[in-house]
Scaffold this active site. Structure first.
Site, PDB file in Angstrom:
ATOM      1  N   ASP A   3     -34.675  32.295 -22.178  1.00  0.00           N
ATOM      2  CA  ASP A   3     -34.466  33.697 -22.536  1.00  0.00           C
ATOM      3  C   ASP A   3     -33.063  34.177 -22.172  1.00  0.00           C
ATOM      4  OD1 ASP A   3     -36.935  34.023 -23.669  1.00  0.00           O
ATOM      5  OD2 ASP A   3     -37.864  34.905 -21.890  1.00  0.00           O
ATOM      6  N   GLY A  61     -40.176  41.121 -17.488  1.00  0.00           N
ATOM      7  CA  GLY A  61     -39.231  40.513 -16.555  1.00  0.00           C
ATOM      8  C   GLY A  61     -39.134  41.278 -15.247  1.00  0.00           C
ATOM      9  N   ASN A 104     -38.985  44.383 -14.700  1.00  0.00           N
ATOM     10  CA  ASN A 104     -39.941  45.480 -14.687  1.00  0.00           C
ATOM     11  C   ASN A 104     -41.313  45.030 -14.184  1.00  0.00           C
ATOM     12  OD1 ASN A 104     -41.105  48.186 -15.862  1.00  0.00           O
ATOM     13  ND2 ASN A 104     -42.304  46.556 -16.836  1.00  0.00           N
ATOM     14  N   ALA A 159     -38.566  50.059  -4.852  1.00  0.00           N
ATOM     15  CA  ALA A 159     -38.675  50.437  -3.430  1.00  0.00           C
ATOM     16  C   ALA A 159     -38.352  51.917  -3.202  1.00  0.00           C
ATOM     17  CB  ALA A 159     -37.769  49.542  -2.571  1.00  0.00           C
TER      18      ALA A 159
END
Length: 266
Positions: free
Chosen positions: A51, A164, A166, A187
């Site tokens: 990819d 990915g 996300n 975070a």
């Protein structure tokens, strides 16, 4: 015979890889295709690799709207963008010559930095702190101030990019047939002063997302666009919209997006 017969191969400069590609080049020319040296002369752009190589091929050739993209993986590589591998390259050629072409269209997002510099992303744009300090971002949806985020950063992903970076932040996987984009937190800090939604959220194609960086010393954040990092000084804001552009790829029958998601993750 299809008119899509000019192929451009995008791959790293690697003599060993070139030796492996020689049989594919011969197979292509034997089937009436022409290998071109300039991507501008191609109507099919073929990336070789996973990819990452596909994303680079699209970015380096300017997200062209007048051609098809397709990806070929090598041994021990997988890819959600790549329908083919070295062993079934002849199947790709057969599909392009003898069968009705099936085309898959992947959504793209437009990103404008500081109201000036514009970029396209097929996977995602991320903004992160580059110092050991949380970054503060005012999040606006259209004309609404939605929340003030404090944490390591934010990811804005396309449907295909949702699998990915996300996904690693517990974002949802979105069907690429849905014209939308997703915002996910990295975070986040939630306390009496800062409060965020605490989950990913999905925006429709007609929405405008604006991320305004609060200038509190973290004024030079790292911006990632697909698999490239951009060093842009004094970031004030990012504006993200779903683009009118799409990335068109050759679709192999019986190999839907969800087939590949299942093979990759389940």
């Amino acid at each position: 015979m299809t008119t899509r017969n000019n192929l451009y191969f995008y791959y790293p400069n690697n003599p060993e890889l070139e030796d492996k590609l020689d049989p594919l080049f011969k197979l292509a020319t034997d089937n009436g295709f022409q290998i071109v040296e300039n991507a501008a002369d191609a109507n099919v752009i073929v990336s070789v690799g996973g990819d990452g190589a596909f994303l680079q091929a699209v970015r380096q050739t300017g997200f062209r709207q007048d051609c098809l993209y397709t990806g070929i993986t090598r041994a021990n590589e997988s890819g959600l963008y790549c329908d083919f591998n070295m062993d079934n390259f002849d199947e790709m050629l057969h599909t392009m010559v003898h069968e009705e072409m099936e085309v898959r269209r992947f959504p793209v997002i437009d990103v404008v930095v500081n109201g000036e510099s514009a970029f396209h992303c097929l996977n995602e744009v991320s903004i992160r702190s580059t110092i050991i300090k949380s970054i503060v971002i005012d999040v606006h949806i259209d004309d609404l101030h939605f929340e003030t985020f404090r944490g390591d950063g934010l990811i804005v992903a396309t449907p295909t990019g949702s699998t990915g970076y996300n996904k690693s932040t517990q974002g949802a996987v979105i069907d690429p047939k849905i014209p939308a984009f997703q915002v996910s937190e990295i975070a986040s800090l939630n306390n009496n002063r800062y409060r965020t939604l605490g989950s990913s959220f999905v925006l429709n194609k007609d929405r405008t997302l604006t991320l305004k960086i609060v200038q509190d010393g973290n004024d030079h954040p790292l911006i990632g666009m697909d698999n490239e990092a951009f060093s842009i000084r004094n970031i004030q804001d990012l504006t993200v919209r779903l683009s009118d552009k799409v990335v068109k790829t050759v679709k192999l029958k019986h190999n839907t997006y969800w087939d590949r998601v299942k093979r990759t993750f389940l």
